[in-house]
Design an enzyme around this catalytic site. Structure first.
Site, PDB file in Angstrom:
ATOM      1  N   PRO A   1       0.831  -1.202   0.000  1.00  0.00           N
ATOM      2  CA  PRO A   1       0.000   0.000   0.000  1.00  0.00           C
ATOM      3  C   PRO A   1       0.868   1.256   0.000  1.00  0.00           C
ATOM      4  O   PRO A   1       1.920   1.293   0.650  1.00  0.00           O
ATOM      5  CB  PRO A   1      -0.784  -0.106   1.315  1.00  0.00           C
ATOM      6  CG  PRO A   1      -0.672  -1.524   1.741  1.00  0.00           C
ATOM      7  CD  PRO A   1       0.639  -2.008   1.224  1.00  0.00           C
TER       8      PRO A   1
ATOM      9  N   ALA B   1       0.046   7.596  13.827  1.00  0.00           N
ATOM     10  CA  ALA B   1       0.586   8.947  13.705  1.00  0.00           C
ATOM     11  C   ALA B   1       0.218   9.811  14.912  1.00  0.00           C
ATOM     12  O   ALA B   1      -0.705   9.510  15.668  1.00  0.00           O
ATOM     13  CB  ALA B   1       0.056   9.596  12.432  1.00  0.00           C
ATOM     14  N   SER B   2       0.969  10.884  15.056  1.00  0.00           N
ATOM     15  CA  SER B   2       0.733  11.831  16.135  1.00  0.00           C
ATOM     16  C   SER B   2       0.736  13.231  15.531  1.00  0.00           C
ATOM     17  O   SER B   2       1.539  13.523  14.652  1.00  0.00           O
ATOM     18  CB  SER B   2       1.844  11.707  17.169  1.00  0.00           C
ATOM     19  OG  SER B   2       1.772  12.771  18.087  1.00  0.00           O
TER      20      SER B   2
ATOM     21  N   VAL C   1      -5.200  -3.096   3.504  1.00  0.00           N
ATOM     22  CA  VAL C   1      -5.278  -1.690   3.125  1.00  0.00           C
ATOM     23  C   VAL C   1      -6.438  -1.040   3.874  1.00  0.00           C
ATOM     24  O   VAL C   1      -7.570  -1.517   3.793  1.00  0.00           O
ATOM     25  CB  VAL C   1      -5.546  -1.540   1.611  1.00  0.00           C
ATOM     26  CG1 VAL C   1      -5.420  -0.082   1.204  1.00  0.00           C
ATOM     27  CG2 VAL C   1      -4.610  -2.406   0.815  1.00  0.00           C
TER      28      VAL C   1
ATOM     29  N   TYR D   1      12.603  14.766  19.944  1.00  0.00           N
ATOM     30  CA  TYR D   1      13.046  14.714  18.548  1.00  0.00           C
ATOM     31  C   TYR D   1      14.528  15.044  18.491  1.00  0.00           C
ATOM     32  O   TYR D   1      14.957  16.025  19.094  1.00  0.00           O
ATOM     33  CB  TYR D   1      12.313  15.814  17.785  1.00  0.00           C
ATOM     34  CG  TYR D   1      11.555  15.338  16.593  1.00  0.00           C
ATOM     35  CD1 TYR D   1      10.224  14.960  16.690  1.00  0.00           C
ATOM     36  CD2 TYR D   1      12.169  15.287  15.343  1.00  0.00           C
ATOM     37  CE1 TYR D   1       9.521  14.532  15.582  1.00  0.00           C
ATOM     38  CE2 TYR D   1      11.469  14.861  14.232  1.00  0.00           C
ATOM     39  CZ  TYR D   1      10.143  14.491  14.354  1.00  0.00           C
ATOM     40  OH  TYR D   1       9.455  14.067  13.259  1.00  0.00           O
TER      41      TYR D   1
END
Lengths: 673, 592
Positions: free
Chosen positions: B168, B252-253, B307, B512
């Site tokens: 995908p 995800a964030s 998917v 990060y």
């Protein structure tokens, strides 16, 4: 030095070592007062925050670690938390250093005077100092000097002051505190005091470990302590103690600092101040309690010549690289880091291995004086002594051998060997006598005599033993150089055949037996064996085929020397075994052991059936006992307030026979089962 | 275009997007940093606030930080034309029967080299570096564009029938090697591009939910919802290009998760097509106690199970008022302490981020040319106030950027609360502008890597999550480890090694790291880069950090999965994979 690499056949002769510089030279040429008052601005650790030092005690008392333990103790005992906190505060007061520059300057002045009076020179490797200076800026530093004398830590601070380095904070035994004035002076020069034993005291342990860790985390000053825990009275390195090493490594394991640098420091004395003091202590004259007046009485030593000192600052060892692949720091992920817990087996094993390799690093850079070789030779020829020429010739031979084995020998090559020998003898004239061109240990009485044949009194014996033990303390300085080849030589000697496998078994047996006596890292038997084979093979003393190992004709001398070096120890262990089998009663307590075995040995020597006076050393006797306990040949049984020793006679007997070469190694192993 | 078959689609937005995007770098073709003839940095294009601006101090910062020089260029060696017309790409291995059946069901596809290469990579450094050198590895053999859920069902059925491997593809912004084709794959690899499934199917204003096709790109979703007065509030840094399906597949964030939540909080219902059939829940209840939540098998599955085709997610009315802000702290320690306190009081604004000193300096270098003497005078005054009057050391101070959202009165109240906390930790309010610029930089920073690569500088960012008490330790140790590793591996100049705390949680924070270095003099810079990143990840794990907060695992971080999850945990995931996809049709080999 990085983690000690797995043994490679790297030639120990090729070891590169730094040059030395005499720091007393400048002291003799310029004002001590000006030196003591010099502008002192050491470089500091990059992470250090200003006025961190003044916050030290508060930081410790407010730490999560301490709060946790205080709360826990309060819950367990029902005592109010603030009472326990007060107690913690008192412990910290008793412990903490109060370093101040004025005291340091006072010491700088007085020690300059004293050192100049006592010593010819104090040699320091300046490259090591430069490495240290670099290390201090990058990471928290731990200084790990060898410990042979009270002098050690004053000397360390003196050197660091001389080179404008941050003064260390030193872990000292509480016994110093007995000397009121001196104790406080030491405290103000940077010593902090810990009780000798505080096994179960959680609060004490927490305050103590937080105190040390806080200094490390903030990188305020190098932390200095003695891996060996106490002064070695025999000049052999002592089995390292792990407590403090564990503490200083912990901040790295927990990620509180990026790395910690461990700097092994080797301090070698040409003549030890405490020489006869130690010998007497080992012979059972109890250690004098440290007292200020006692120290002043020691003033007479100021008029003596103690030769030179060599201080070698080794390669800083990074805990991070040591631990690479050996400690999984993720283990500390699942619990808050302030909750105390026992180190994992993996960690303990790592700390233990590191401790051994650090002590070996100290040993490696110990400077040996020619006298050390002479003492070894004279001890092996106690009865007859040696003609001066003979002694010189043998010393030259031994110089070659020890260099081949990687000894850090300080032999003045520009002088004629005979000069070297005679000047060494004159420095140690208390221990030797020369009569009729014959050199002998100064065992009292007139003229050459045969100690084992002549009947002497016990008092005479003890006086002679003092000389012998003083002498062994010099020989012992070289033991680490010869230890592995000597174990192999003795193993060949007691093995029933020349088969490599047999020899290895004997080697392994001896090594195991003597691992309380010498620095032999657990689990490194094969490594040590290979190292020994390499060294003996390299000097042509040993011929090896796939299966067999044979001493060559030319190697006989080497092998004899090596065997003789280890012989007193093997004899000693056998005597201990014999005592336990023949004389020990059921009710023998741990406390009675040393006096009883001493009486036994004195009896044997007086009867002429034992020739080594050094067997009277309580150090050897204690080590033998510890080894037998470790091997399970003796068990401790607690009866009321006493600990009695329960002897497995069969096993002790077979160990004795194996040590004497009367029983093959396998049997001894079998007897354990 | 060279597409083979283009039936049905009136607007093929995928083709459109592909053509305005760089093929070997980040983002839009028209937007890039460059050093002009005068040696000044500028940002081209018209899309961003920074577009068309001159950045006078970037050159000095760039040369000073990396020891780089504008004289030493390392431009991409290969143009796209080389790739496509000189056969740098292997000819496709087509499964003829599959292709025939695709034709018969009328789903568009292509085996054009450009289409295939475009979908063969994400944005890891090694992927982009290879493209710039014209190196192309295994790429998909075919690209298909399903238009709706049913198309996907058909494709998956055909894939199972003919045994082809499906990968995908959403927005292509992966930074975990997730899109790399496994070189050992022998079957025909088909890239399933979801970009045509980009519609909002319905909006439910009573329940505040929207039902959306999973191929929609973040910025389109937000724009379309905004037109109706709503938003999702989900704003990952990649939202210009990443897709809803991708968010679900990687857990995800978003930047504003403090108000809107992360993807797992936003999702109400998921429809996913797997080789076993379609998986979905039977209702839209807001919470269920029906055994382990099957959504959690889907979220983070990284394309290994199926998917994602349609998602029902929460929406919110658009915020009435937004306000940026910033705070300067004397040092990073104080800054972290402040963020921790904000988290403790649970009063974090929509976004709060703390940059370390290196990043603060970097942000400074990206300040555009000031328009008037007055602003430059004001800047001077501010600097004077902070460094001289307040005594902040310019080499230690750091900055937190803030974004408040909500009704005006509450925002102002909230703002005061946060600034009051900051003041307790020595923080000084440093204005809205600094804050806003901080967030704008988020979107352009990815373009900067391309500029660096033109001048021998390579770099990357990576992230982790960590308990509060470990934040300072992990930041210090990882940064130090990077510097140390670079030195040991022969990097000639000290690297840029910097970090920021980007999210706060009750029990910890997301951190990060950015690192970049000048690779002149290195024979294999990418290898050096990868070893350093590897070491940095080991350091993160050793310091109690997680394997990933939101980038995911892909193939890049697979090796640490077992120690991360335990053997049993791995077994659980494996058994799900074995049941759902026994023939490994979804064969991108991510995660496990």
């Amino acid at each position: 030095m990085a983690a000690k690499p797995p043994y490679s056949h790297r030639d120990p002769m090729l070891k590169k070592r730094d040059d030395f510089e005499d720091i007393l030279e400048e002291r003799r040429n310029s004002s001590d007062l000006r030196y003591a008052l010099k502008c002192y601005t050491p470089v500091v650790y990059k992470g250090v925050t200003p006025n961190a030092a003044s916050l030290l005690k508060t930081t410790v008392l407010q730490s999560d670690q301490l709060h946790y333990v205080v709360d826990q103790l309060s819950k367990e005992t029902g005592v109010a938390a603030d009472v326990i906190q007060e107690e913690a505060s008192a412990i910290l007061e008793e412990m903490a250093h109060r370093q101040q520059l004025s005291t340091v300057r006072f010491f700088a002045f007085t020690l300059s005077k004293a050192f100049k009076a006592l010593f010819r020179s104090i040699h320091v490797n300046e490259e090591g100092i430069q490495r240290l200076q670099q290390a201090i800026q990058e990471h928290p530093v731990v200084l790990l000097p060898s410990h042979r004398s009270y002098m050690d830590f004053l000397l360390m601070s003196y050197i660091l002051y001389t080179y404008d380095l941050v003064l260390p904070v030193i872990a000292a035994g509480m016994d110093f505190m007995g000397m009121k004035f001196v104790g406080e002076m030491l405290r103000m020069s940077g010593a902090f005091f810990i009780r000798r034993s505080f096994g179960g005291d959680k609060l004490y342990w927490t305050v103590f470990s937080e105190y040390v860790k806080t200094m490390l985390r903030n990188g305020m000053a190098p932390v200095e302590f003695f891996l060996e825990g106490t002064r070695s009275r025999t000049s052999k390195s002592l089995t390292p103690k792990l407590g403090l090493l564990n503490i200083v490594m912990d901040p790295f394991f927990k990620g509180e600092v990026f790395d910690v640098s461990l700097v092994p420091v080797s301090i070698s004395y040409e003549r030890i101040l405490e020489e006869t003091l130690y010998a007497r202590e080992l012979l059972g004259v109890p250690k004098p309690k440290e007292s200020t007046s006692g120290l002043f009485k020691a003033r007479k030593v100021l008029s003596e010549d103690y030769g030179s000192i060599h201080v070698y600052f080794g390669q800083p060892v990074s805990v991070r690289s040591l631990a690479q692949g050996k400690v999984n720091r993720c283990h500390f992920n699942l619990m808050p880091r302030h909750i105390p817990r026992r180190p994992s087996d993996e960690t303990q094993c790592f700390v233990n291995d590191s401790a051994y390799s650090l002590v070996r690093a100290q040993e490696e850079n110990m400077v040996l004086k020619p006298w050390v070789l002479l003492a070894s030779l004279l001890l092996q020829n106690q009865s007859q002594g040696l003609l001066l020429d003979e002694l010189t010739e043998q010393a030259v031979w031994l110089r070659g051998l020890s260099r081949e084995y990687g000894a850090f020998l300080n032999w003045p090559d520009h002088m004629a060997p005979s000069e070297v020998v005679s000047s060494s003898l004159s420095l140690h004239r208390d221990l030797v006598k020369i009569s009729g061109g014959r050199v002998q240990l100064a065992l009292g009485g007139q003229g050459p005599r045969q100690p084992c044949s002549s009947p002497i009194t016990e008092e005479e014996l003890m006086n002679q033993a003092v000389v012998v033990l003083s002498c062994t303390s010099y020989r012992n300085q070289a033991l680490h150089v010869f230890l592995r080849p000597a174990l192999l030589a003795s193993a060949i000697h007691i093995a029933t055949s020349a088969k490599k496998e047999e020899v290895y078994n004997s080697f392994s047996f001896l090594r195991n037996m003597l691992s309380n006596e010498f620095i032999l890292c657990p689990g490194a038997t094969l490594q040590d064996f290979e190292e020994a084979c390499y060294l003996l093979g390299k000097t042509g003393a040993l011929q090896m085929s796939q299966q067999e190992m044979q001493v060559t004709d030319s190697g006989q001398k080497t092998v004899n020397f090596l065997t003789a070096m280890l012989d007193p120890f093997l004899q000693g262990y056998q005597v201990v075994c014999r005592y336990l089998c023949e004389e020990a009663t059921e009710a023998l307590t741990e406390k009675q052991f040393i006096p009883a075995i001493r009486t036994f040995i004195v009896r044997l020597i007086l009867a002429g059936s034992l020739r080594y006076y050094e067997l009277l050393s309580s150090d050897l006797q204690k080590n033998a006992l510890a080894a037998l306990l470790r091997l399970g040949a003796i068990r401790k049984i607690k009866v009321a307030d006493n600990v009695t020793l329960k002897v497995n006679r069969l096993m002790v007997n077979s160990l004795e026979d194996t040590l004497g070469g009367k029983l093959p190694t396998q049997k001894a192993v079998a007897a354990r089962l | 275009s060279i597409l083979l078959i283009l039936s049905q689609c009136s607007v093929n937005s995928s083709v459109f997007t592909q053509e305005i995007m760089k093929w070997n770098g980040w983002g839009y073709s028209d937007s890039r940093f460059l050093f002009n003839k005068k040696g000044q940095a500028e940002f081209t294009g018209k899309r961003y606030r920074l577009s068309g601006m001159i950045l006078p101090s970037l050159k000095d910062w760039f040369e000073g930080t990396f020891g780089a020089s504008l004289q030493h260029k390392s431009p991409a060696t290969v143009s796209a034309i080389y790739i496509y017309f000189f056969n740098a790409v292997q000819p496709p291995t087509l499964n003829e029967a599959f292709v025939e059946d695709l034709k018969s069901v009328g789903i568009p596809f292509s085996h054009d080299a450009e289409d295939r290469v475009f979908r063969a990579h994400g944005h890891c450094l090694h992927e982009i570096f290879a493209l710039r050198e014209g190196k192309v590895g295994r790429v998909p053999d075919l690209v298909v564009w399903p238009n709706c859920h049913n198309d996907v069902v058909k494709i998956v059925e055909l894939a199972c029938k003919h045994s082809v491997c499906l990968i995908p593809y959403g927005g292509g912004t992966s930074v975990s090697s997730a899109l790399e084709c496994p070189p050992e794959e022998t079957r025909s690899i088909v890239s399933l591009d979801t970009s045509q499934m980009n519609r909002i199917l319905w909006i439910d204003e009573k329940n505040l939910t929207a039902h959306v096709e999973a191929g929609i790109i973040g910025q389109d979703l937000e724009r379309l919802l905004n037109e109706n007065g709503y938003c999702t509030g989900h704003e990952p840094d990649s939202m210009e290009f990443s897709s809803l399906g991708g968010w679900v597949a990687t857990r995800a964030s978003g930047m504003k998760k403090n108000i809107y939540g992360n993807i797992e909080d936003l999702v109400v219902h998921i429809k996913m097509v797997t080789p076993r059939g379609v998986i979905e829940k039977s209702c839209l209840g807001p919470r269920m106690s029906t055994g382990p939540d099957i959504h959690h098998f889907i979220m983070g599955s990284e394309g290994t199970l199926g998917v994602v085709t349609e998602v029902t997610m929460k929406i919110r009315p658009m915020p009435e008022y937004q306000k940026y802000g910033s705070v300067v702290f004397p040092n990073f320690e104080q800054g972290v302490a402040c963020l921790r306190e904000v988290a403790r009081q649970r009063c974090a604004p929509a976004s709060i981020r703390l940059m370390d000193n290196e990043q603060f300096q970097f942000g400074h270098a990206l300040k555009p040319q000031v328009s008037s003497i007055f602003t430059s005078f004001l800047d001077g005054l501010k600097k004077f106030y902070i460094t001289k009057f307040k005594g902040f050391d310019p080499h230690h101070l750091c900055v937190a950027t803030l974004l408040f959202e909500g009704n005006r009165e509450k925002v102002l109240q909230h703002e005061k609360q946060v600034y009051d906390i900051a003041a307790k930790f020595g923080g000084l309010a440093a204005g809205e502008d600094n804050g806003q610029r901080g967030y704008m930089l988020t979107f352009v920073i990815a373009y900067l890597r391309d500029l660096g690569m033109d001048y021998y500088v390579i770099g990357e960012s990576f992230e982790t999550s960590v308990p509060w008490d470990r934040v300072l330790d992990i930041c210090r140790n990882v940064k130090e480890r990077i510097i140390r590793e670079c030195k040991e591996r022969g990097v000639q100049f000290p690297p840029l090694s910097t970090c920021r705390v980007t999210q706060t949680y009750d029990a910890g924070a997301c951190v990060y790291f950015y690192f970049a270095f000048n690779y002149r003099g290195l024979s294999d810079p990418v290898h050096v880069y990868e070893r350093v990143e590897h070491a940095a990840r080991e350091e993160i794990l050793a310091n109690g950090g997680s394997l990933s907060h939101h980038h995911g695992v892909g193939k890049l971080r697979k090796e640490w999965m077992r120690e991360t999850l335990s053997n049993v945990g791995m077994g659980m995931l494996k058994s799900v994979k074995d049941y759902v996809d026994p023939n490994n049709i979804f064969g991108n080999r991510n995660l496990l």
